[in-house]
Scaffold this motif. Structure first.
Motif, short mmCIF file in Angstrom:
data_model
loop_
_atom_site.label_atom_id
_atom_site.label_comp_id
_atom_site.label_asym_id
_atom_site.label_seq_id
_atom_site.Cartn_x
_atom_site.Cartn_y
_atom_site.Cartn_z
N ARG A 169 2.24 1.93 -3.36
CA ARG A 169 1.22 2.45 -4.28
C ARG A 169 0.69 3.81 -3.84
O ARG A 169 -0.34 4.27 -4.27
CB ARG A 169 0.05 1.46 -4.39
N ARG A 170 1.44 4.45 -2.95
CA ARG A 170 1.18 5.81 -2.49
C ARG A 170 -0.08 6.00 -1.65
O ARG A 170 -0.65 7.08 -1.59
CB ARG A 170 1.19 6.79 -3.65
N TYR A 171 -0.51 4.93 -1.00
CA TYR A 171 -1.56 5.08 0.01
C TYR A 171 -0.90 5.59 1.28
O TYR A 171 0.27 5.30 1.54
CB TYR A 171 -2.25 3.74 0.29
N THR A 172 -1.63 6.32 2.08
CA THR A 172 -1.08 6.84 3.33
C THR A 172 -1.21 5.76 4.40
O THR A 172 -2.31 5.45 4.87
CB THR A 172 -1.83 8.11 3.78
N VAL A 173 -0.08 5.17 4.74
CA VAL A 173 -0.01 4.12 5.75
C VAL A 173 0.56 4.75 7.01
O VAL A 173 1.54 5.47 6.96
CB VAL A 173 0.89 2.96 5.26
N SER A 174 -0.08 4.47 8.15
CA SER A 174 0.42 5.06 9.40
C SER A 174 0.09 4.15 10.57
O SER A 174 -0.56 3.13 10.43
CB SER A 174 -0.20 6.45 9.61
N ARG A 175 0.58 4.56 11.72
CA ARG A 175 0.36 3.84 12.96
C ARG A 175 -0.49 4.72 13.87
O ARG A 175 -0.15 5.88 14.09
CB ARG A 175 1.70 3.52 13.62
N GLY A 198 -2.36 0.83 9.79
CA GLY A 198 -3.50 0.83 8.88
C GLY A 198 -3.27 1.81 7.75
O GLY A 198 -2.17 2.31 7.54
N VAL A 199 -4.34 2.08 7.03
CA VAL A 199 -4.28 2.94 5.86
C VAL A 199 -5.40 3.97 5.96
O VAL A 199 -6.48 3.69 6.46
CB VAL A 199 -4.38 2.09 4.57
N ARG A 239 -12.62 -0.69 -1.62
CA ARG A 239 -12.74 -1.68 -2.70
C ARG A 239 -11.44 -1.77 -3.50
O ARG A 239 -10.99 -2.86 -3.84
CB ARG A 239 -13.91 -1.33 -3.62
N ALA A 240 -10.82 -0.62 -3.79
CA ALA A 240 -9.57 -0.61 -4.56
C ALA A 240 -8.45 -1.27 -3.77
O ALA A 240 -7.64 -2.02 -4.33
CB ALA A 240 -9.20 0.82 -4.94
N ILE A 241 -8.40 -1.02 -2.47
CA ILE A 241 -7.38 -1.62 -1.62
C ILE A 241 -7.57 -3.14 -1.56
O ILE A 241 -6.61 -3.90 -1.71
CB ILE A 241 -7.40 -0.99 -0.21
N ALA A 242 -8.80 -3.58 -1.38
CA ALA A 242 -9.08 -5.02 -1.33
C ALA A 242 -8.69 -5.69 -2.65
O ALA A 242 -8.09 -6.77 -2.65
CB ALA A 242 -10.55 -5.26 -1.01
N LEU A 285 0.83 -1.21 0.00
CA LEU A 285 0.00 0.00 0.00
C LEU A 285 0.86 1.26 0.00
O LEU A 285 0.57 2.23 -0.71
CB LEU A 285 -0.95 -0.01 1.19
N ALA A 286 1.93 1.25 0.77
CA ALA A 286 2.83 2.41 0.80
C ALA A 286 3.49 2.61 -0.57
O ALA A 286 3.63 3.74 -1.04
CB ALA A 286 3.89 2.24 1.89
#
Length: 100
Positions: free
Chosen positions: A53-59, A65-66, A75-78, A50-51
């Protein structure tokens, strides 16, 4: 923006030890408290993908999570996770909470 926790799916033999998001419970939660998130086969690999693919991943609150902007993001992530062999399911991540 909403935060979608991501945890590893427990093995069958460890079904009672699934990761549960940390953090304070609401003051009045009764028996209907839940935290929806994604259970995946490999949490670290899913977060890396996910990171990348430029999704914002954080703690947050002890879990990873994202950040999602809409149901379409989920839906796109799944779909992305499934395409890369990391499929999972949406699930209630809160387990074994006792209110005494």
């Amino acid at each position: 923006m909403p935060f979608l926790p991501i945890v590893s799916r427990p093995e069958i033999r460890d079904a009672g030890t699934a990761a549960t998001p940390a953090g304070p419970l609401p003051i009045f939660y009764m028996n209907d408290y839940s935290v929806m998130g994604l259970r995946v086969s490999d949490c670290d690999a899913a977060l890396e993908l996910l990171a990348a693919r430029r999704y914002t991943v954080s703690r947050r609150q002890g879990g990873h999570g994202v950040v999602v902007g809409s149901a379409e993001d989920i839906r796109a992530i799944a779909a992305l996770l499934a395409e890369n062999g990391l499929g999972g399911e949406m699930a209630d991540l809160v387990t074994q909470i006792y209110q005494g």
